[in-house]
Design a protein around this motif. Structure first.
Motif, PDB file in Angstrom:
ATOM      1  N   ARG A  87      -7.266 -11.327  -3.690  1.00  0.00           N
ATOM      2  CA  ARG A  87      -8.277 -10.506  -4.348  1.00  0.00           C
ATOM      3  C   ARG A  87      -7.655  -9.271  -5.012  1.00  0.00           C
ATOM      4  O   ARG A  87      -8.143  -8.801  -6.049  1.00  0.00           O
ATOM      5  CB  ARG A  87      -9.301 -10.062  -3.302  1.00  0.00           C
ATOM      6  N   ALA A  88      -6.583  -8.770  -4.429  1.00  0.00           N
ATOM      7  CA  ALA A  88      -5.941  -7.566  -4.954  1.00  0.00           C
ATOM      8  C   ALA A  88      -5.447  -7.764  -6.385  1.00  0.00           C
ATOM      9  O   ALA A  88      -5.397  -6.816  -7.170  1.00  0.00           O
ATOM     10  CB  ALA A  88      -4.777  -7.164  -4.047  1.00  0.00           C
ATOM     11  N   ARG A  89      -5.100  -8.988  -6.724  1.00  0.00           N
ATOM     12  CA  ARG A  89      -4.558  -9.253  -8.056  1.00  0.00           C
ATOM     13  C   ARG A  89      -5.580  -9.007  -9.160  1.00  0.00           C
ATOM     14  O   ARG A  89      -5.201  -8.696 -10.298  1.00  0.00           O
ATOM     15  CB  ARG A  89      -4.063 -10.696  -8.140  1.00  0.00           C
ATOM     16  N   SER A  90      -6.839  -9.121  -8.841  1.00  0.00           N
ATOM     17  CA  SER A  90      -7.880  -8.978  -9.866  1.00  0.00           C
ATOM     18  C   SER A  90      -8.488  -7.580  -9.907  1.00  0.00           C
ATOM     19  O   SER A  90      -9.420  -7.334 -10.677  1.00  0.00           O
ATOM     20  CB  SER A  90      -8.988 -10.006  -9.622  1.00  0.00           C
ATOM     21  N   ARG A  91      -7.991  -6.652  -9.072  1.00  0.00           N
ATOM     22  CA  ARG A  91      -8.532  -5.297  -9.073  1.00  0.00           C
ATOM     23  C   ARG A  91      -8.035  -4.515 -10.288  1.00  0.00           C
ATOM     24  O   ARG A  91      -6.905  -4.716 -10.762  1.00  0.00           O
ATOM     25  CB  ARG A  91      -8.161  -4.559  -7.797  1.00  0.00           C
ATOM     26  N   SER A  92      -8.856  -3.616 -10.755  1.00  0.00           N
ATOM     27  CA  SER A  92      -8.549  -2.910 -12.007  1.00  0.00           C
ATOM     28  C   SER A  92      -7.634  -1.707 -11.829  1.00  0.00           C
ATOM     29  O   SER A  92      -6.948  -1.307 -12.766  1.00  0.00           O
ATOM     30  CB  SER A  92      -9.853  -2.454 -12.682  1.00  0.00           C
ATOM     31  N   THR A  93      -7.615  -1.121 -10.629  1.00  0.00           N
ATOM     32  CA  THR A  93      -6.777   0.058 -10.427  1.00  0.00           C
ATOM     33  C   THR A  93      -5.655  -0.243  -9.437  1.00  0.00           C
ATOM     34  O   THR A  93      -5.787  -1.117  -8.565  1.00  0.00           O
ATOM     35  CB  THR A  93      -7.602   1.242  -9.890  1.00  0.00           C
ATOM     36  N   GLN A  94      -4.588   0.527  -9.536  1.00  0.00           N
ATOM     37  CA  GLN A  94      -3.452   0.338  -8.648  1.00  0.00           C
ATOM     38  C   GLN A  94      -3.815   0.665  -7.198  1.00  0.00           C
ATOM     39  O   GLN A  94      -3.358   0.001  -6.266  1.00  0.00           O
ATOM     40  CB  GLN A  94      -2.280   1.227  -9.101  1.00  0.00           C
ATOM     41  N   ARG A  95      -4.659   1.674  -7.027  1.00  0.00           N
ATOM     42  CA  ARG A  95      -5.060   2.049  -5.670  1.00  0.00           C
ATOM     43  C   ARG A  95      -5.817   0.921  -4.989  1.00  0.00           C
ATOM     44  O   ARG A  95      -5.587   0.636  -3.799  1.00  0.00           O
ATOM     45  CB  ARG A  95      -5.925   3.309  -5.723  1.00  0.00           C
ATOM     46  N   GLN A  96      -6.714   0.286  -5.709  1.00  0.00           N
ATOM     47  CA  GLN A  96      -7.455  -0.840  -5.142  1.00  0.00           C
ATOM     48  C   GLN A  96      -6.525  -1.995  -4.813  1.00  0.00           C
ATOM     49  O   GLN A  96      -6.656  -2.646  -3.766  1.00  0.00           O
ATOM     50  CB  GLN A  96      -8.545  -1.300  -6.116  1.00  0.00           C
ATOM     51  N   GLN A  97      -5.579  -2.251  -5.689  1.00  0.00           N
ATOM     52  CA  GLN A  97      -4.613  -3.320  -5.439  1.00  0.00           C
ATOM     53  C   GLN A  97      -3.771  -3.018  -4.201  1.00  0.00           C
ATOM     54  O   GLN A  97      -3.548  -3.900  -3.369  1.00  0.00           O
ATOM     55  CB  GLN A  97      -3.708  -3.494  -6.666  1.00  0.00           C
ATOM     56  N   ASP A  98      -3.313  -1.767  -4.100  1.00  0.00           N
ATOM     57  CA  ASP A  98      -2.494  -1.386  -2.943  1.00  0.00           C
ATOM     58  C   ASP A  98      -3.287  -1.490  -1.647  1.00  0.00           C
ATOM     59  O   ASP A  98      -2.772  -1.984  -0.632  1.00  0.00           O
ATOM     60  CB  ASP A  98      -1.992   0.052  -3.114  1.00  0.00           C
TER      61      ASP A  98
END
Length: 201
Positions: free
Chosen positions: A135-146
């Motif tokens: 799911r992290a791959r589709s997040r728009s911000t780096q913080r959400q991905q991290d």
């Protein structure tokens, strides 16, 4: 009525008193061993929890990116596991052990089913970890991905450990029941005046 059937029925009805005492006498020791096995498992879980709180607690303030969230989640898991292990150890000191066949069998099955159920939940934790990482791959911000990546890694670690822990505890309790309890519940007893095939549930 066939002779062997009558003999079996008569044997059960005239089961010697001396043989009857063998089973109850063995139950306190069996239940004490089951409790000791649980306590050892809770100490292992508690040690794992302390390690998570200590190590990840320090690393959460010294790292950034996914690793920071990984350690944050580990601390959360550590606190929960420590509370569970601690409460189980305290409860074991104040729990009255069963002394009859029915209660002992019920406690044994409850313990085995509990660890078996937890093993299934552990698989769900691991699956959720993979889901969060994907799911992290589709997040728009780096913080959400991290955050999702770190949380996912933590779930993989914690779920993997708990899967091994609960699986081993289930196997240990099942082996204990198979060797120490189930033969007591169903076996052939011989006395001075009778031979009985006894099934105790």
């Amino acid at each position: 009525m066939p002779f062997l059937l009558r003999l079996l029925l008569l044997s059960v009805l005239t089961f010697p008193a001396a043989a009857q005492q063998t089973l109850p006498a063995a139950l306190p020791e069996y239940n004490a061993q089951r409790t000791l096995l649980d306590q050892r498992g809770m100490r292992v879980l508690g040690a794992w929890a302390v390690g998570n709180v200590g190590i990840s607690g320090a690393r959460a303030f010294a790292t950034d990116g996914p690793e920071k969230y990984f350690h944050q989640m580990n601390v959360g898991w550590g606190v929960v596991n420590l509370a569970l292990a601690g409460s189980a150890l305290v409860s074991a000191r104040h729990t009255t052990l069963p002394t009859d066949r029915a209660s002992t069998a019920k406690a044994q099955l409850h313990t085995e089913n509990l660890y078996l159920l937890n093993t299934g939940l552990d698989v769900a934790y691991v699956a959720t970890g993979f889901y969060l990482k994907e799911r992290a791959r589709s997040r728009s911000t780096q913080r959400q991905q991290d955050r999702l990546t770190g949380y996912g890694r933590s779930l993989l670690l914690q779920g993997g450990f708990l899967f091994a822990f609960d699986g081993l505890m289930f196997a240990a309790h099942h082996a204990h029941g198979k060797s120490g309890l189930y033969p007591l519940l169903s076996h052939v007893q011989a006395g001075p005046n009778a031979i009985a095939f006894v099934v105790k549930l």
